[in-house]
Enzyme design. Structure first.
Site, PDB file in Angstrom:
ATOM      1  N   GLN A  24     108.630 -40.831  15.997  1.00  0.00           N
ATOM      2  CA  GLN A  24     107.332 -40.197  16.237  1.00  0.00           C
ATOM      3  C   GLN A  24     107.402 -38.773  15.676  1.00  0.00           C
ATOM      4  O   GLN A  24     107.895 -37.855  16.326  1.00  0.00           O
ATOM      5  CB  GLN A  24     107.011 -40.197  17.724  1.00  0.00           C
ATOM      6  N   GLY A  80      98.189 -41.779  25.113  1.00  0.00           N
ATOM      7  CA  GLY A  80      99.132 -42.317  24.147  1.00  0.00           C
ATOM      8  C   GLY A  80      99.091 -41.601  22.808  1.00  0.00           C
ATOM      9  O   GLY A  80      98.232 -40.756  22.541  1.00  0.00           O
ATOM     10  N   HIS A  81     100.031 -41.995  21.948  1.00  0.00           N
ATOM     11  CA  HIS A  81     100.164 -41.315  20.656  1.00  0.00           C
ATOM     12  C   HIS A  81      98.948 -41.565  19.762  1.00  0.00           C
ATOM     13  O   HIS A  81      98.307 -42.602  19.820  1.00  0.00           O
ATOM     14  CB  HIS A  81     101.463 -41.722  19.951  1.00  0.00           C
ATOM     15  N   ASN A  82      98.642 -40.560  18.954  1.00  0.00           N
ATOM     16  CA  ASN A  82      97.563 -40.593  17.958  1.00  0.00           C
ATOM     17  C   ASN A  82      96.164 -40.593  18.562  1.00  0.00           C
ATOM     18  O   ASN A  82      95.183 -40.800  17.839  1.00  0.00           O
ATOM     19  CB  ASN A  82      97.692 -41.796  17.017  1.00  0.00           C
TER      20      ASN A  82
END
Length: 370
Positions: free
Chosen positions: A210, A251-253
């Protein structure tokens, strides 16, 4: 410190009705306020409490003031939005009452020589600031805060105890992060690398690095023990004036639009975009890779599995009912397919009795071709 009502109006606006020299030094609910306290009416169902309150003054809007049977010996500040007015006055009272920490770095803090710390910043006990980090003017880092390498904390921000902000993150001005929150931990990214099926299946999950960060705009507030994952390649983005409650997972993004509020225990899966001025209720679950338009409201405990592209209120949760009633409803749900088939059969029978056999049914009964 106490203020006259005229002092308050000069600072925040509004109109005094009554004695402008009345002094108030704190705020309290209508039913508990004393003569030196300021109360507010935000919900007209509590209008009767205005008639009996001992408050030195009441924040009220013009419509509710007109409904009062009597204003005798009472003081008011009239404003279109008493609730927001109350919030601004409360901020001032708290700021004046709060002890002011002296700028400087506590002797127990660990600061990398390459980190930049503003002279006006307050660095508390056992804080860690890693290489290349930048801590802006009037920032306050409470005990045990960890700031990762290359991370930037904007002016006037306050990070409460035990907050961790991983490497390569950016917090703009006046960001508040409450105790135990984690900003910039790895997103949940793993690529499946399996061969075979069932018991013969072999392989593993391959971690996807990440390498993005987290970018948080000005005037954002993040609740205790909330986690915001770093992006897989680009940053996870929280726009200005977003307010996030405790125990929220982002969460990511993800991208959360400006002025959106997210209540406690909500979970937002990766690569989801939430528009501006949205309201996400408590314990809402939002699937990954979906989009919510601006001005969307999702009520508590709802599950969002697809994009909501029009403004409005959305609900998918079951409200609480009596336990016995719930059991009856659950039994009906288990048999809903059978009930649907039975209704269809009854509808067909009723139609045949009314209209006669359908052409297809009649031709099949006589062996004719249709």
């Amino acid at each position: 410190m106490a203020f006259t009502l005229e002092d308050i109006v000069q600072r925040f606006g509004g109109e005094v009705v009554g004695d402008g020299s009345q002094r108030v030094g704190s705020l309290a609910p209508l039913d508990q306020a004393g003569p030196d306290q300021l109360a507010f009416l935000a919900n007209p169902k509590y209008l009767a409490q205005v008639e009996t309150t001992r408050a030195g003054a009441v924040l009220i809007n013009a419509d509710d003031l007109a409904k009062l049977a009597s204003r005798e010996n009472r003081n008011f500040i009239v404003t279109p939005n008493p609730y927001a007015y109350f919030a601004r006055v409360a901020q001032t009272f708290i700021d004046l009452a709060a002890p002011k920490a002296a700028p400087g770095v506590h002797p127990s803090a660990t600061i990398d020589p390459s980190a930049q710390i503003a002279a006006s910043a307050v660095i508390g006990p056992h804080v860690t600031v890693e290489a290349g980090a930048v801590i802006g003017d009037n920032v306050r880092l409470d005990a045990n805060v960890v700031i990762g390498r290359g991370t930037r904390i904007g002016a006037g921000s306050h990070l409460y105890p035990n907050v961790a902000v991983y490497h390569g993150c950016k917090l703009a001005e006046r960001v508040i992060v409450h105790a135990g929150a984690v900003i910039g931990s790895d997103g949940f990214g793993f690529a499946p690398d399996f061969v075979g099926e069932g018991e013969a299946r072999t392989g593993s999950w391959v971690k996807i690095p990440q390498v993005g960060g987290v970018s948080i705009a000005a005037d954002v507030e993040i609740g205790a023990n909330t986690t915001i994952d770093r992006g897989a390649m680009a940053d996870t983005i929280i726009e200005e004036c977003v307010k996030i409650d405790n125990l929220v997972q982002i969460g990511h993004n993800c991208k959360v639009g400006a002025y959106t509020v997210i209540a406690g225990c909500a979970g937002i899966a990766g690569s989801t975009t939430i528009g501006r001025h949205c309201m996400i209720g408590g314990a809402v679950g939002i699937a990954g890779h979906v989009t919510l338009a601006d001005y969307v409201i999702v009520t508590a405990k709802s599950g969002v599995s697809k994009s909501l592209l029009k403004p409005g209120m959305y609900t998918s949760a079951f409200p609480a009912v009596n336990h016995a009633d719930w059991n009856k409803s659950a039994a009906l749900l288990r048999n809903i397919d059978k009930l649907r088939d039975r209704i269809k059969t009854l509808e067909n029978a009723a139609a045949e009795k009314r209209d006669g056999p359908a052409p297809n049914a009649a031709s099949k009964a006589t062996g004719d071709k249709v």
